[in-house]
Scaffold this motif. Structure first.
Motif, mmCIF file in Angstrom:
data_model
loop_
_atom_site.group_PDB
_atom_site.id
_atom_site.type_symbol
_atom_site.label_atom_id
_atom_site.label_comp_id
_atom_site.label_asym_id
_atom_site.label_seq_id
_atom_site.Cartn_x
_atom_site.Cartn_y
_atom_site.Cartn_z
ATOM 1 N N GLU A 130 -0.038 -4.403 16.919
ATOM 2 C CA GLU A 130 0.492 -5.238 15.840
ATOM 3 C C GLU A 130 -0.783 -5.679 15.057
ATOM 4 O OE1 GLU A 130 1.817 -8.730 18.209
ATOM 5 O OE2 GLU A 130 3.673 -8.122 18.307
ATOM 6 N N VAL A 131 -0.961 -5.501 13.718
ATOM 7 C CA VAL A 131 -1.775 -5.651 12.675
ATOM 8 C C VAL A 131 -1.744 -6.917 11.753
ATOM 9 C CG1 VAL A 131 -3.178 -4.573 11.006
ATOM 10 C CG2 VAL A 131 -2.226 -3.143 12.917
ATOM 11 N N PHE A 132 -2.789 -7.682 11.531
ATOM 12 C CA PHE A 132 -2.673 -8.995 11.129
ATOM 13 C C PHE A 132 -3.641 -9.002 9.786
ATOM 14 C CE2 PHE A 132 -1.627 -9.449 15.261
ATOM 15 C CZ PHE A 132 -0.374 -10.248 15.342
ATOM 16 N N ASP A 133 -3.408 -9.737 8.875
ATOM 17 C CA ASP A 133 -4.238 -9.853 7.524
ATOM 18 C C ASP A 133 -5.046 -11.063 7.926
ATOM 19 O OD1 ASP A 133 -2.664 -12.068 6.957
ATOM 20 O OD2 ASP A 133 -1.927 -11.247 5.288
ATOM 21 N N ARG A 134 -5.788 -11.248 7.078
ATOM 22 C CA ARG A 134 -6.991 -12.421 7.157
ATOM 23 C C ARG A 134 -6.180 -13.710 7.200
ATOM 24 N NH1 ARG A 134 -10.696 -12.245 1.793
ATOM 25 N NH2 ARG A 134 -10.223 -9.910 2.255
ATOM 26 N N TRP A 135 -5.056 -13.894 6.682
ATOM 27 C CA TRP A 135 -4.177 -15.325 6.942
ATOM 28 C C TRP A 135 -3.601 -15.280 8.300
ATOM 29 C CZ3 TRP A 135 -4.709 -12.513 2.272
ATOM 30 C CH2 TRP A 135 -5.621 -13.083 1.306
ATOM 31 N N TYR A 191 -8.863 -6.287 9.081
ATOM 32 C CA TYR A 191 -7.683 -6.612 9.842
ATOM 33 C C TYR A 191 -8.075 -6.612 11.247
ATOM 34 C CZ TYR A 191 -5.540 -4.835 5.254
ATOM 35 O OH TYR A 191 -5.288 -4.755 4.059
ATOM 36 N N SER A 192 -7.356 -7.921 11.770
ATOM 37 C CA SER A 192 -7.249 -7.972 13.176
ATOM 38 C C SER A 192 -5.997 -7.284 13.990
ATOM 39 C CB SER A 192 -7.148 -9.411 13.678
ATOM 40 O OG SER A 192 -6.250 -9.999 13.138
ATOM 41 N N TYR A 193 -6.207 -6.941 15.168
ATOM 42 C CA TYR A 193 -5.102 -6.277 15.686
ATOM 43 C C TYR A 193 -4.919 -6.616 17.253
ATOM 44 C CZ TYR A 193 -8.758 -3.448 18.017
ATOM 45 O OH TYR A 193 -9.640 -3.096 18.892
ATOM 46 N N VAL A 211 -10.408 -4.257 12.991
ATOM 47 C CA VAL A 211 -10.400 -2.711 12.365
ATOM 48 C C VAL A 211 -10.979 -3.092 10.824
ATOM 49 C CG1 VAL A 211 -8.154 -2.354 12.296
ATOM 50 C CG2 VAL A 211 -9.825 -0.444 12.342
ATOM 51 N N HIS A 212 -11.520 -2.046 10.248
ATOM 52 C CA HIS A 212 -11.782 -2.084 8.744
ATOM 53 C C HIS A 212 -11.294 -0.634 8.199
ATOM 54 C CE1 HIS A 212 -14.816 -5.105 9.455
ATOM 55 N NE2 HIS A 212 -15.428 -4.694 10.516
ATOM 56 N N ILE A 213 -10.508 -0.948 7.073
ATOM 57 C CA ILE A 213 -9.789 0.306 6.449
ATOM 58 C C ILE A 213 -10.862 0.350 5.148
ATOM 59 C CG2 ILE A 213 -8.073 1.011 4.957
ATOM 60 C CD1 ILE A 213 -6.180 -0.888 6.485
ATOM 61 N N VAL A 214 -11.417 1.475 5.348
ATOM 62 C CA VAL A 214 -12.187 2.141 4.268
ATOM 63 C C VAL A 214 -11.516 2.972 3.344
ATOM 64 C CG1 VAL A 214 -14.442 3.311 3.929
ATOM 65 C CG2 VAL A 214 -13.997 1.796 5.741
ATOM 66 N N ARG A 215 -11.546 2.740 2.054
ATOM 67 C CA ARG A 215 -10.754 3.684 1.140
ATOM 68 C C ARG A 215 -11.612 4.693 0.301
ATOM 69 N NH1 ARG A 215 -5.659 4.097 2.165
ATOM 70 N NH2 ARG A 215 -4.564 1.808 2.766
#
Length: 915
Positions: free
Chosen positions: A858-863, A891-893, A911-915
């Motif tokens: 499960e992955v959650f955004d900052r809110w 994102y938190s997981y 975890v950080h998503i780097v584009r």
């Protein structure tokens, strides 16, 4: 007696014009009279009239009732009439309609009816029906139900009965009572009634139907008993009477009941009973007297108790004879010679005793024998006697039961009865008077009633010759210790009443006597006849022949004795002997019947006696013999006992390891055993087997030496039993033991790499046994010092190393909680770049070679809003729930991962998503 009827009023009549009418129902059981033909049941519906009044009659009616279809068969029913109206103008035929389990009875108006009609008889039958009855047995019933509710009673007088009619059960039990027209009774004329005497009973009984058979039940009521006795088939019929016979085992009150049995129905019914009082039985007396007798003999017979009345009789094959000993406790009976014996006569006494009127009989059987032809034989202790001796004669083998006996002697011309000589002339044993030389012939004559028998005769020979016995003169004087030569004739034994010396051969007429020191002076030496020779003819004055000898004192003297406490030696030991010579020419040692020897020789005054194997368990007589200078010898005697003793022995292993405690035990296990460390020689060298010896260890049946250093050690044990001593020594080899130790690397690891290397650091070992303590309890035997083991599950483990050397000694080392295996570790990256360049394109579980999958991600955004979720996935490539890529950012997981054999684990992070 098989007739049973029921009269049950179904309604109580209504009084009309002084008449009372009752409607009722009758069933009558009709047995067929044999066991194969069905019985039947008569069924009647009747009107009974009583009182006085106007004429009245029944116009018409309908009477339905129900029946038991399992017991009755109406298909074979036929009509009966039982007192149908008293006039001759009958009604129309009765109608019985059968439907299922119901019968409808219809009575129609008679032709030409005009009131008031006929007069009802006292008992008029509306219906009479005989129905076959096919069911019968104990407790079976035939319920018949009359339902009066729909009945149509048209007669004006009877119409008023209808409201009062009700239906009810009328149950017929199919085991009928026996109809006995005469009053049943049981009678007997015997008085008094005594135990075990059969008495007859008469059963008064008559009737239309009687039982097929009877049983008689007897039960004691006083004193009470709970067990009745049943007698089947004992009732018999003679003429019009029934009879049976019974006996009663003991006194008391008995109830006697006769029960009738109807075989077809398997039914029984009590018929009659009575009470019987049985008087006490007198005690059984015995007749005492002879069991055998000869024909013509007379003997007295007596009862064991005085009777109140007594009647004596005797019976043999010639018939019975009443004896004249009426009411007497005893009777003298002469047994006739005819009929010819052998036979058995019977003496019987019928008697009564005070306290009971019952009589009893005592019987005794007497064997009557014919006159004997053999008078027996005569035995005696000796048939050859010496003059003046008596003969003892005994008669044996003669038939018993003789009346008298007389001894006879033959006087060379005839047999004469002995009347005045000897003892026991009328007894089986006769002792003659002193007899003269020659032959004497005897026999016995026995009288048996009118018979007599003569024994075989015996001859007693009296010898005229006597045994020769003499004792000749002695050489005298002699010295003490010298030998006196003896000369005699005839049988005998040497004996001295006042001498203390020794006869060399007591039974040899040419013997020797050696005087003792106490024989100094005059002694008497006698030649005495032996007891076994006293039965020979001899001059009794020469039974003991004596002469005197003069003994001169010996000039030899000395001394010898074994000190007290030293008179017991053990086999293998020795006893010190000290002989003394006070006067005399010399001395020597003598051991009587011994297997040992004297050392240095038998002539040494101070010597040792060493016992031989044959001396064990015996007292050995040792004599010191001193020879005189001029006269005689002197002997000094003492004794020593030779004991075998019991050797002590140590029980223990011959070799032990230096890390194992040594235990020694001894047999026999005695508390007085003394234990020493060292050899027997070393113990003796340090002061002997005493508790003060520095090598002394302990006392008792065993010794625990504990753990000993490597090398060779020796122990000994000492035992004393009485004067006997025993010692045993035991060498023990103590072998070096290995010393166990090991190291493990690593001691803490995870299930990612659960293999541990174990290295033995033991000393002196050549074999190793490892117990790694894991779930499989794997044990490894090895000769290598390094082994590896991979654990199958996380946990804390204790490891044991057991080592052994070539001598068989062992040691072990335990490492408690030695190894810690942690759960398998997984790693989740904190950033990835899902840009398709083939590097870190997805968020996945590391290390990759484990090939773990997310059980739940499960992955959650900052809110805190969930932007992605998935089950059982290998990786997440940064897409959202709608499948489109998420923006770069943090994102938190929450990840749930299933690790095989370990369980579910939950990981959370960012975890950080780097584009």
């Amino acid at each position: 007696m098989r007739h049973r009827g029921w009269l049950i009023y179904l309604l109580t009549g209504l009084l009309s014009a002084q008449y009372t009418y009752n409607a009722f129902f009758i069933q009558i059981y009709q047995p067929s009279g044999n066991l194969t033909t069905p019985d039947s049941l008569d069924i009647y519906i009747c009107i009974r009239r009583s009182g006085t009044g106007n004429n009245d009659t029944l116009a018409s009616s309908n009477f339905p009732f129900f029946y038991n279809t399992t017991a009755l068969n109406f298909s074979g029913a036929r009509i009966l009439y039982r007192n149908k109206f008293h006039d001759n103008n009958y009604y129309a035929p009765l109608s019985y309609s059968v439907s299922g389990g119901q019968v409808n009875v219809t009575v129609q108006r008679k032709i030409g009816y005009a009131p008031p009609g006929d007069i009802l008889d006292t008992l008029d039958t509306l219906m009479g029906l005989r129905v076959p009855l096919y069911a019968c047995g104990q407790n079976l019933t035939s319920p018949l139900v009359w339902n009066s509710a729909p009945a149509a009673v048209l007669n004006s007088q009877l119409q008023s009965l209808k409201p009062r009619m009700t239906w009810r059960n009328d149950t017929l039990y199919l085991c009928p009572n026996f109809s006995i027209t005469s009053a049943p009774s049981i009678s007997t004329s015997v008085s008094p009634i005594c135990p075990n005497r059969y008495i007859s009973f008469t059963l008064g009984m008559s009737g239309l139907f009687l039982p097929d058979s009877f049983i008689v039940v007897v039960q004691q009521t006083a004193p009470s008993t709970s067990t009745p006795i049943i007698y089947p088939n004992i009732v018999t019929q003679s003429g019009g009477a029934y009879q049976f016979s019974l006996s009663f085992p003991s006194s008391g009150t008995y109830a006697v009941q006769v029960v009738g049995i109807y075989k077809k129905c398997l039914c029984s019914s009590p018929i009659a009973s009575t009470s019987v009082i049985v008087s006490p039985e007198p005690a059984q007396l015995n007749i005492y007297g002879r069991d055998t007798i000869y024909a013509g003999g007379t003997a007295a017979y007596t009862l064991s108790q005085s009777p109140q009345t007594a009647s004596w009789s005797m019976t043999n094959s010639g018939g019975s004879t009443t004896l004249s000993c009426t009411n007497a406790p005893s009777c003298s009976i002469t047994f006739p010679s005819t009929p010819a014996p052998p036979r058995i006569d019977t003496i019987s006494v019928s008697y009564t005793l005070s306290g009971t009127p019952c009589a009893k009989k005592a019987i005794k059987y007497v064997v009557v024998l014919p006159c004997p032809t053999n008078g027996g034989t005569i035995t005696t202790t000796a048939t050859n006697l010496c003059p003046g001796q008596r003969a003892e004669l005994t008669l044996a083998g003669a038939p018993p039961g003789y009346d008298s006996l007389r001894w006879q002697i033959y006087d060379r011309s005839a047999w004469n009865v002995i009347t005045t000589q000897g003892t026991g002339m009328t007894q089986p044993t006769y002792i003659t008077p002193p007899l003269t030389a020659g032959s004497h012939q005897y026999r016995a004559i026995l009288y048996y009633g009118g018979c007599r028998a003569i024994s075989a005769d015996i001859t007693i020979n009296v010898s005229g010759s006597l045994l020769v016995r003499e004792f000749y003169g002695l050489q005298t004087p002699v010295c003490v210790g010298d030998t006196i030569q003896l000369y005699a004739e005839g049988p005998g034994v040497w004996y001295t009443p006042n001498g203390q010396g020794v006869f060399s051969s007591p039974n040899d007429p040419k013997g020797e006597y050696i005087p003792a020191p106490s024989d100094t002076g005059q002694i008497q030496i006698c030649w005495v006849i032996l007891p076994q020779d006293t039965n020979q003819c001899r001059d009794t004055r020469k039974d003991t022949l004596c002469l005197y000898a003069t003994v001169t004192p010996s000039d030899a003297s000395g001394d010898f004795s074994i000190p007290p406490g030293e008179d017991t030696i053990c086999l293998g030991g020795r006893v010190a002997l000290f002989g003394q010579i006070f006067s005399g020419a010399g001395g020597f040692w003598v051991a009587d019947s011994a297997s040992g020897g004297f050392y240095p020789d038998i002539f040494s005054q101070q010597a040792y006696y060493i016992p031989g194997a044959g001396d064990v368990g015996r007292w050995i007589r040792i004599a010191w013999v001193v020879g005189g200078n001029a006269c005689g010898v002197a002997a000094y005697i003492d004794s020593v006992y030779v004991d075998a003793g019991t050797p002590v022995k140590i029980l223990a292993p011959n070799a032990v390891c230096d890390n194992v405690a040594l235990s020694l035990s001894a047999i026999p296990p005695m508390d007085s055993l003394l234990w020493f460390r060292g050899s027997v020689a070393s113990v003796l060298a340090n002061g002997g087997f005493t508790r003060s010896n520095p090598r002394f260890l302990t006392s008792g049946p065993s010794y625990d030496a504990g753990v000993l250093p490597a090398g060779t050690d020796t122990f000994c044990v000492y035992m004393r039993q009485g004067v006997c001593e025993s010692v045993d020594e035991f060498p023990v080899r103590v072998a070096s033991s290995p010393r166990a130790a090991f190291d493990a690397s690593p001691r803490i690891t995870t299930m990612n790499n659960p293999q541990i290397t174990f290295t033995s650091q033991s000393q002196g070992a050549n074999s190793y046994t490892w117990d790694f303590g894991d779930l499989n309890r794997i044990t490894v035997d090895s000769t290598q010092t390094v082994v590896e083991h991979a654990y199958a599950a996380p946990g804390t483990y204790s490891v044991v190393l057991y080592v052994q050397n070539r001598l068989g000694c062992s040691d072990f080392y335990v490492c408690t909680d030695c190894i810690q295996i942690l759960p398998r570790r997984v790693y989740l990256p904190n950033a990835f770049s899902p840009n398709g360049d083939g590097k870190n394109d997805s968020f996945r579980i590391l290390p990759l070679e484990e090939r773990f999958r997310f059980t739940r991600l499960e992955v959650f955004d900052r809110w805190g809003q969930i932007v992605f979720s998935g089950d059982d996935i290998a990786e997440w490539k940064g897409e959202g729930r709608d499948g489109r890529p998420l923006d770069a950012g943090s994102y938190s997981y929450r990840a749930i991962i299933l690790i095989p054999d370990e369980g579910l684990f939950t990981y959370t992070g960012v975890v950080h998503i780097v584009r």
